[in-house]
Design an enzyme around this catalytic site. Structure first.
Site, PDB file in Angstrom:
ATOM      1  CB  CYS A 215       1.627   4.918   8.494  1.00  0.00           C
ATOM      2  SG  CYS A 215       1.854   6.586   7.874  1.00  0.00           S
TER       3      CYS A 215
ATOM      4  N   PRO B 246       0.844  -1.199   0.000  1.00  0.00           N
ATOM      5  CG  PRO B 246       0.063  -0.998   2.201  1.00  0.00           C
ATOM      6  CD  PRO B 246       0.829  -1.912   1.282  1.00  0.00           C
ATOM      7  CG  MET B 247       3.594   2.263  -1.571  1.00  0.00           C
ATOM      8  SD  MET B 247       4.942   2.051  -2.764  1.00  0.00           S
ATOM      9  CE  MET B 247       4.186   0.954  -3.949  1.00  0.00           C
TER      10      MET B 247
ATOM     11  CE  LYS C  52       3.318  -2.367   4.519  1.00  0.00           C
ATOM     12  NZ  LYS C  52       3.630  -0.976   4.883  1.00  0.00           N
TER      13      LYS C  52
END
Ligand code: FMN
Length: 340
Positions: free
Chosen positions: A103, A20-21, A142
């Site tokens: 993140c 995921p970005m 994640k």
């Protein structure tokens, strides 16, 4: 609770995924990546629970069935909100719901989610339990090895322990710490050292839990090396900047033919999807911005990029502009060391 074999089956394609970005893996990007590999699992950009619950859901979550298998990544830390957002995402048809525990941005820290959740394993477990109770598709996490001065053995074991107890279907570990103070999100993707061995030890300790490793994996050969230790690899930047590497995913990692013969055929295969987007009012650039690295390493790649960055930016740019750009690239494969 499902057996380990069922969990791996449910996550078929988890052997290889594109990370995921934010701002990169939007639906146009995913549609492009799908022309290069049928099997790679694709992830959305992170979507916060607040956005899912209160925002324009079609814009945030809408995707084309042709992108499958595609997983949505949620950002949040309120179990009830995550459960509600997971249900909404599952109704949209996502194949997996992933929780972001990695993140490090300030905005995310203020919201008390992302990597700072590495300090709150019990809360992460409660989030996963709530999401699992809400949906029938796999729920994954994640995470990082730890944050700041945490001990990476204890921190990762603590998160893994609580999410396993909550019934998590898989764990993706970005194999480095995040330093929450003093490093930008970008630096946090490079500066803290990689430690694949730590992820391999986690797998040894939890043979039944599907585990994928992420971080600094440059290509398919490097991915294969990691697959000797864990169940899956996730590649982010290399897949985005050198998308042609995705052409090797199906043959090398799944023993199946690639969907197209080469990067030129990928452009052709992608044209009908672009045409459909243009007809809906999207600009060519919405697609081609994700395609700039496609011909890297071939003579003419720079002229291709330049054409897309100039003629390709206009409101009138269309498929012909893309074809003109691709025509600037040599069809001869250069020696491996050459770069355009
Ligand atoms: C532009 C960009 C945006 C990113 N956004 C997210 C995100 O939304 N959620 C997430 O979990 N990780 C995000 N990441 C981190 C990647 O998923 C991945 O963990 C990281 O880049 C390390 O993998 P790599 O070395 O293969 O790129 C982002 C990375 C980049 C480069």
């Amino acid at each position: 609770m499902s057996t380990p074999a069922e969990k791996l089956n449910a996550l078929s394609g988890w052997r290889f995924s594109v990370a995921p970005m934010m701002d990169w893996t939007d639906r146009q990007c995913r549609a492009f990546h799908r022309t290069l590999s049928r099997r790679a699992r694709l992830y959305t950009e992170m979507v916060t629970t607040g956005a899912v619950l209160h925002g324009d859901r079609e814009r945030l979550l809408g995707f084309d069935a042709g992108e499958h298998p595609v997983a949505v990544q949620l950002g949040g830390s309120d179990p009830g909100d995550l459960a509600a957002a997971a249900r909404i995402a599952a109704d949209f048809g996502y194949a997996e719901i992933n929780l972001n525990v990695g993140c490090p941005s300030d905005r995310v820290q203020e919201g008390r989610f992302g990597a700072c959740l590495m300090r709150e394993p019990a809360l992460v477990g409660a989030c996963v339990a709530a999401m699992k109770a809400a949906v029938s598709v796999p729920v994954t996490v994640k995470c990082r090895l730890g944050v700041d001065d945490q001990d990476i053995e204890e921190a990762l074991d603590a998160v893994a322990g609580t999410v396993i107890a909550a019934g998590v279907d898989g764990l993706i570990v970005h194999a480095r710490k995040a330093w929450l103070k003093g490093l930008s999100p970008r630096e946090n993707r490079d500066v803290p050292p990689l430690d694949y061995g730590r992820v391999a030890r986690l797998k040894q300790a939890h043979p039944d839990l599907p585990i994928a490793v992420n971080g600094g994996i440059a290509g398919i050969a490097a991915a294969e090396a990691r697959l000797a230790e864990v169940d899956g690899v996730m590649i982010g930047r290399a897949a985005y900047t050198e998308p042609a590497l995705l052409l090797d995913v199906d043959p090398e990692l799944f023993g199946e033919p690639a969907p197209v013969a080469d990067a030129f055929a990928a452009v052709e295969a992608f044209e009908p999807i672009i045409a459909e987007g243009l007809a809906r009012g999207l600009r060519l650039h919405a697609y081609t911005r994700h395609m700039l690295g496609l011909f890297n390493g071939r003579p003419g790649a720079r002229a291709y990029r330049r054409h897309l960055a100039t003629a390709g930016m206009g409101a009138e740019a269309g498929l012909n502009t893309l074809r003109e750009a691709a025509a600037k690239v040599s069809r001869e494969r250069p020696p491996a060391s050459a770069a355009a």
